[in-house]
Enzyme design. Sequence first.
Site, short mmCIF file in Angstrom:
data_model
loop_
_atom_site.label_atom_id
_atom_site.label_comp_id
_atom_site.label_asym_id
_atom_site.label_seq_id
_atom_site.Cartn_x
_atom_site.Cartn_y
_atom_site.Cartn_z
N LYS A 16 0.83 -1.22 0.00
CA LYS A 16 0.00 0.00 0.00
C LYS A 16 0.86 1.27 0.00
O LYS A 16 0.45 2.30 -0.53
CB LYS A 16 -1.01 -0.02 1.15
CG LYS A 16 -0.46 0.15 2.56
CD LYS A 16 -0.29 1.59 3.02
CE LYS A 16 0.48 1.69 4.31
NZ LYS A 16 0.79 3.08 4.71
N THR A 73 -4.29 5.41 3.10
CA THR A 73 -3.03 6.02 2.66
C THR A 73 -3.16 6.65 1.29
O THR A 73 -2.46 7.62 0.98
CB THR A 73 -1.91 4.96 2.70
OG1 THR A 73 -2.04 4.19 3.88
CG2 THR A 73 -0.56 5.62 2.71
O1 LIG Z 1 2.28 8.38 6.29
P1 LIG Z 1 2.44 7.02 5.67
O2 LIG Z 1 2.23 7.05 4.19
O3 LIG Z 1 3.73 6.37 6.06
O4 LIG Z 1 1.27 6.10 6.26
C1 LIG Z 1 1.20 5.91 7.63
C2 LIG Z 1 0.45 4.64 7.96
O5 LIG Z 1 1.09 3.53 7.38
C3 LIG Z 1 -0.99 4.68 7.58
O6 LIG Z 1 -1.62 3.50 8.01
#
Ligand SMILES: O=P(O)(O)OC[C@H](O)CO
Length: 329
Positions: free
Chosen positions: A188, A245
């Site tokens: 993701k 995300t």
């Molecule tokens: O800010 P990111 O893209 O690292 O996302 C944070 C977390 O993984 C969201 O679940």
Amino acid sequence: MKTAGVIGGGAWGTALALVCARAGLDTTLWAREPEVVSAVNETRENRTFLPGVVFDAPVRASGDLADLAGADFVLNVTPAQHLRSSLDAFRPYARAGVPMVLCSKGVEQGSLKLMTEVLEEGLPQASPAVLSGPSFAIDVAKGLPTAVTLACPDEELGFQLAAALSLPTFRPYLATDMIGAEIGGSVKNVLAIACGISEGKGLGRSAHAALITRGFAEMTRMAVALGAEAETVAGLCGLGDLVLTCSSPQSRNMSVGLALGGGQTLEQALAGKVSVAEGVASAPAVVALARKLNVEAPICEAVAAILAGEAQVDQAIAGLLSRPIRSER
Ligand SMILES: O=P(O)(O)OC[C@H](O)CO
Ligand SMILES: NC(=O)c1ccc[n+]([C@@H]2O[C@H](COP(=O)([O-])OP(=O)(O)OC[C@H]3O[C@@H](n4cnc5c(N)ncnc54)[C@H](O)[C@@H]3O)[C@@H](O)[C@H]2O)c1
């Protein structure tokens, strides 16, 4: 379970330490940066990685991993590419069977290993679990409602860990499929960069929905090829985290994509950032793993090519749109 150790004093490690402390656990947070240790102990804040949150429950910070030796369980929250070195450093203090909950989202570069595989090599005496799901550190630190997947092959241990971490506003859901949970969180991040690029280029909501859906197909194919269950990635740790995300510029990964789609170079997109955008480091490993598994992952491939400077954004988008007609399934 009465005591918790947290390795990694970034935003997520700090937020999870707060969850532990709010749940009544005696909590020690190991941080690499001396200024984080002193700020947490002296001001009840982590101004470097989670500014603006004053702790409402007692967290003790330490720069010495020996202080985690007696913890009933340990959460490992280092960036994925540093998990191995953190395990090496913790090894002298790890008792046999210590439950270690892996909270990083990524695939190790070079070895193409998932975090559980790195743990198996680096600290085989630990009992593994994976915590993953849609959860911005700042939301959790503010006490906003959040639900995550806690995957543990030992169902009794998984239940004990979930019970120890559970709060009215922090709900772990149990699973046994650690690989599915890990693939969800790792892929993701790469897909969030793709969605950011699409947003930055102004490609519209229809393209956004297509990227999420076709990206989810890539994630599911990879998980199944690794022996995971498709149902796992359809849960919080996969689809749930993908939706979060890919839908919020609050995501570090999506914000890197937004900058790239807006015409910045990767260097410009990352300039001045203290926080980690895991998808940048994991994209080449995710793509290499997909190739090794003979899994088609064209969106991840496009992101990795853009990050490596091997394709321009417009060229990558044209490549995705000109793929041969095929079955959706
Ligand atoms: O800010 P990111 O893209 O690292 O996302 C944070 C977390 O993984 C969201 O679940
Ligand atoms: N922040 C979130 O909202 C969130 C939520 C869920 C999962 N995660 C995951 O948690 C993991 C940690 O992310 P974070 O947000 O806490 O980090 P962060 O971006 O807030 O902080 C960076 C971290 O990297 C560490 N670091 C930097 N260079 C290092 C090195 N050379 N060796 C070892 N450590 C080094 C720092 O000490 C710090 O802990 C990532 O895998 C991330 O995907 C983050």
